[in-house]
Design a protein around this motif. Structure first.
Motif, PDB file in Angstrom:
ATOM      1  N   GLU A 169      37.709  44.696  31.884  1.00  0.00           N
ATOM      2  CA  GLU A 169      38.054  44.712  30.295  1.00  0.00           C
ATOM      3  C   GLU A 169      38.848  43.447  30.012  1.00  0.00           C
ATOM      4  O   GLU A 169      39.720  42.989  30.617  1.00  0.00           O
ATOM      5  CB  GLU A 169      38.965  45.865  30.200  1.00  0.00           C
ATOM      6  CG  GLU A 169      39.357  45.968  28.856  1.00  0.00           C
ATOM      7  CD  GLU A 169      40.527  46.911  28.490  1.00  0.00           C
ATOM      8  OE1 GLU A 169      40.974  47.367  27.375  1.00  0.00           O
ATOM      9  OE2 GLU A 169      40.953  47.706  29.498  1.00  0.00           O
ATOM     10  N   GLN A 171      40.983  40.961  27.976  1.00  0.00           N
ATOM     11  CA  GLN A 171      42.500  41.279  27.490  1.00  0.00           C
ATOM     12  C   GLN A 171      42.610  40.138  26.151  1.00  0.00           C
ATOM     13  O   GLN A 171      42.262  39.169  26.096  1.00  0.00           O
ATOM     14  CB  GLN A 171      43.283  40.960  28.346  1.00  0.00           C
ATOM     15  CG  GLN A 171      43.420  41.826  29.722  1.00  0.00           C
ATOM     16  CD  GLN A 171      44.050  43.291  29.384  1.00  0.00           C
ATOM     17  OE1 GLN A 171      44.777  43.393  28.370  1.00  0.00           O
ATOM     18  NE2 GLN A 171      43.571  44.048  30.225  1.00  0.00           N
ATOM     19  N   THR A 172      43.039  40.805  25.002  1.00  0.00           N
ATOM     20  CA  THR A 172      43.407  40.346  23.894  1.00  0.00           C
ATOM     21  C   THR A 172      44.755  39.543  23.978  1.00  0.00           C
ATOM     22  O   THR A 172      45.740  40.438  23.902  1.00  0.00           O
ATOM     23  CB  THR A 172      43.248  41.129  22.663  1.00  0.00           C
ATOM     24  OG1 THR A 172      41.962  41.754  22.805  1.00  0.00           O
ATOM     25  CG2 THR A 172      43.696  40.409  21.284  1.00  0.00           C
ATOM     26  N   VAL A 173      44.731  38.306  24.311  1.00  0.00           N
ATOM     27  CA  VAL A 173      46.103  37.635  24.336  1.00  0.00           C
ATOM     28  C   VAL A 173      46.619  36.969  22.982  1.00  0.00           C
ATOM     29  O   VAL A 173      47.754  36.379  22.996  1.00  0.00           O
ATOM     30  CB  VAL A 173      46.063  36.534  25.450  1.00  0.00           C
ATOM     31  CG1 VAL A 173      45.521  37.115  26.750  1.00  0.00           C
ATOM     32  CG2 VAL A 173      44.901  35.550  25.033  1.00  0.00           C
ATOM     33  N   GLU A 182      52.392  41.037  26.885  1.00  0.00           N
ATOM     34  CA  GLU A 182      51.830  42.098  27.713  1.00  0.00           C
ATOM     35  C   GLU A 182      50.641  41.959  28.497  1.00  0.00           C
ATOM     36  O   GLU A 182      50.253  42.149  29.665  1.00  0.00           O
ATOM     37  CB  GLU A 182      51.969  43.598  27.079  1.00  0.00           C
ATOM     38  CG  GLU A 182      51.865  44.561  28.071  1.00  0.00           C
ATOM     39  CD  GLU A 182      52.164  46.166  27.228  1.00  0.00           C
ATOM     40  OE1 GLU A 182      51.816  46.916  27.692  1.00  0.00           O
ATOM     41  OE2 GLU A 182      52.743  46.070  26.231  1.00  0.00           O
ATOM     42  N   PRO A 183      49.616  41.738  27.549  1.00  0.00           N
ATOM     43  CA  PRO A 183      48.197  41.411  28.250  1.00  0.00           C
ATOM     44  C   PRO A 183      48.216  40.221  29.157  1.00  0.00           C
ATOM     45  O   PRO A 183      47.674  40.256  29.879  1.00  0.00           O
ATOM     46  CB  PRO A 183      47.262  41.238  26.845  1.00  0.00           C
ATOM     47  CG  PRO A 183      48.080  42.002  25.953  1.00  0.00           C
ATOM     48  CD  PRO A 183      49.505  41.856  25.953  1.00  0.00           C
ATOM     49  N   THR A 186      49.273  41.405  32.343  1.00  0.00           N
ATOM     50  CA  THR A 186      48.620  42.339  32.977  1.00  0.00           C
ATOM     51  C   THR A 186      47.463  41.605  33.745  1.00  0.00           C
ATOM     52  O   THR A 186      47.134  41.861  34.671  1.00  0.00           O
ATOM     53  CB  THR A 186      47.464  43.085  32.011  1.00  0.00           C
ATOM     54  OG1 THR A 186      48.564  43.782  31.063  1.00  0.00           O
ATOM     55  CG2 THR A 186      46.705  43.893  32.534  1.00  0.00           C
ATOM     56  N   ILE A 187      46.997  40.183  33.342  1.00  0.00           N
ATOM     57  CA  ILE A 187      45.809  39.299  33.883  1.00  0.00           C
ATOM     58  C   ILE A 187      46.682  38.241  34.668  1.00  0.00           C
ATOM     59  O   ILE A 187      46.046  37.426  35.273  1.00  0.00           O
ATOM     60  CB  ILE A 187      45.051  39.007  33.057  1.00  0.00           C
ATOM     61  CG1 ILE A 187      45.725  37.986  31.894  1.00  0.00           C
ATOM     62  CG2 ILE A 187      44.297  39.939  32.254  1.00  0.00           C
ATOM     63  CD1 ILE A 187      44.896  37.334  31.002  1.00  0.00           C
ATOM     64  N   GLN A 212      40.969  36.008  23.350  1.00  0.00           N
ATOM     65  CA  GLN A 212      40.684  37.116  24.265  1.00  0.00           C
ATOM     66  C   GLN A 212      40.062  36.326  25.672  1.00  0.00           C
ATOM     67  O   GLN A 212      39.434  35.089  25.670  1.00  0.00           O
ATOM     68  CB  GLN A 212      39.436  37.809  24.096  1.00  0.00           C
ATOM     69  CG  GLN A 212      39.748  38.915  23.043  1.00  0.00           C
ATOM     70  CD  GLN A 212      38.452  39.854  22.907  1.00  0.00           C
ATOM     71  OE1 GLN A 212      37.646  39.627  22.651  1.00  0.00           O
ATOM     72  NE2 GLN A 212      38.950  41.228  22.824  1.00  0.00           N
ATOM     73  N   ASP A 214      38.217  36.957  29.575  1.00  0.00           N
ATOM     74  CA  ASP A 214      37.409  37.533  29.968  1.00  0.00           C
ATOM     75  C   ASP A 214      37.642  37.841  31.336  1.00  0.00           C
ATOM     76  O   ASP A 214      38.755  37.288  31.858  1.00  0.00           O
ATOM     77  CB  ASP A 214      35.930  37.022  29.751  1.00  0.00           C
ATOM     78  CG  ASP A 214      35.706  35.567  30.573  1.00  0.00           C
ATOM     79  OD1 ASP A 214      36.604  35.213  31.384  1.00  0.00           O
ATOM     80  OD2 ASP A 214      34.834  35.151  30.266  1.00  0.00           O
TER      81      ASP A 214
END
Length: 286
Positions: A169, A171-173, A182-183, A186-187, A212, A214
């Motif tokens: 998925e 992530q919108t950063v 937070e995103p 996450t990555i 975003q 990828d």
């Protein structure tokens, strides 16, 4: 109490009550409606209007009627979950409209559907020729689902016997010029990494409408200023080019060396690297 104020209070109370009842009925009530759910939605809305505006009668009778309708709906849903026969009676069953590319006119008449309406529904599924359809069925909620003939199906990697990595998925950063911490966490990325990537693209954070990342760590941005052209990330293309260069170097070493053992080693390494490039090339060309 003035009548207008009483109407306001009753309307607000009806909104809250309807919200609670809708949550009890579940999300299906606001998405794909069955025949009974369609009737229930209309009736509940009408009863809520009566509760809000009926000033002369006993308004609480409307509330009781609402509660009875919701109780019946919950009972019907319970029967649908427990009994296939009940589902068939309440929701009916799907109707086949096209089979082997042939339109079944009798079933169209049964569902009171014209051929123009059928073609319109097919176009919504990106199907413009009925002959391309293997099977089309109208579901109990009125939606038409289509299965194309095998020769008309879109080509997929599975058909070619190609294995592809699962897509992670994105992530919108960045949203509205603001970094989403937070995103990023996450990555496993930091603000320093984000600023570095923005510098590579030559854009500032406050000019980014949407950003975003990828599955491969590439940053894609959409700017407020649509006149500015943002270059596409080149990391994967650069990696592919470097791998091909390494393969070419190994082949050159195998041709230039006079040592038989060394020549064999370089040739084997070149062959193995060529297999690696072939396996990851679809991923690097996305």
């Amino acid at each position: 109490m003035p009548e207008w104020l009483e109407v306001v209070i009753r309307t607000l109370a009806a909104v809250v009550f309807l919200f609670i009842l809708t949550r009890l009925l579940g999300k299906r009530q606001i998405s794909q409606l069955s025949f009974f759910e369609y009737i229930t939605g209309i009736t509940i809305g009408d009863l809520a209007a009566v509760v809000s505006l009926e000033l002369d009668g006993s308004w609480y009778l409307g509330v009781i009627s609402l509660a009875v309708w919701v109780a019946i709906s919950l009972l019907i849903e319970f029967l649908q979950l427990k009994s296939k026969k009940a589902r068939g009676i309440i929701d009916s069953s799907g109707t086949v409209l096209i089979k082997d590319g042939k339109v079944l006119e009798d079933n169209l008449k049964k569902e009171k559907l014209t051929n123009e309406e059928l073609l319109e529904q097919l176009r919504k599924k990106s199907v413009f020729k009925a002959a391309e359809v293997e099977f089309a069925v109208m579901e109990p909620n009125g939606e038409i689902n289509v299965l194309l003939k095998k020769e008309n199906l879109p080509l997929t990697p599975a058909m070619l016997g190609i294995k592809v990595a699962p897509e992670v998925e994105p992530q919108t950063v960045i949203l509205d010029g603001v970094a989403m911490l937070e995103p990023l966490a996450t990555i496993g990325k930091s603000m320093a990494w984000l600023n570095t990537e923005l510098d590579k693209l030559g854009v500032s954070l406050d000019n980014v409408y949407l950003g975003q990342v990828d599955a491969y760590g590439g940053l894609f941005v959409d700017l407020y200023d649509d006149q500015i052209k943002v270059p596409e990330p080149q990391e994967r293309a650069l990696l592919l080019a470097n791998l091909k260069k390494c393969e070419a170097d190994l082949e050159m070493y195998s041709l230039s060396t006079k040592d038989k053992q060394g020549k064999q080693m370089f040739e084997q390494c070149s062959i193995q690297l060529d297999k690696v490039i072939g396996s990851i090339k679809p991923l690097l060309k996305r």
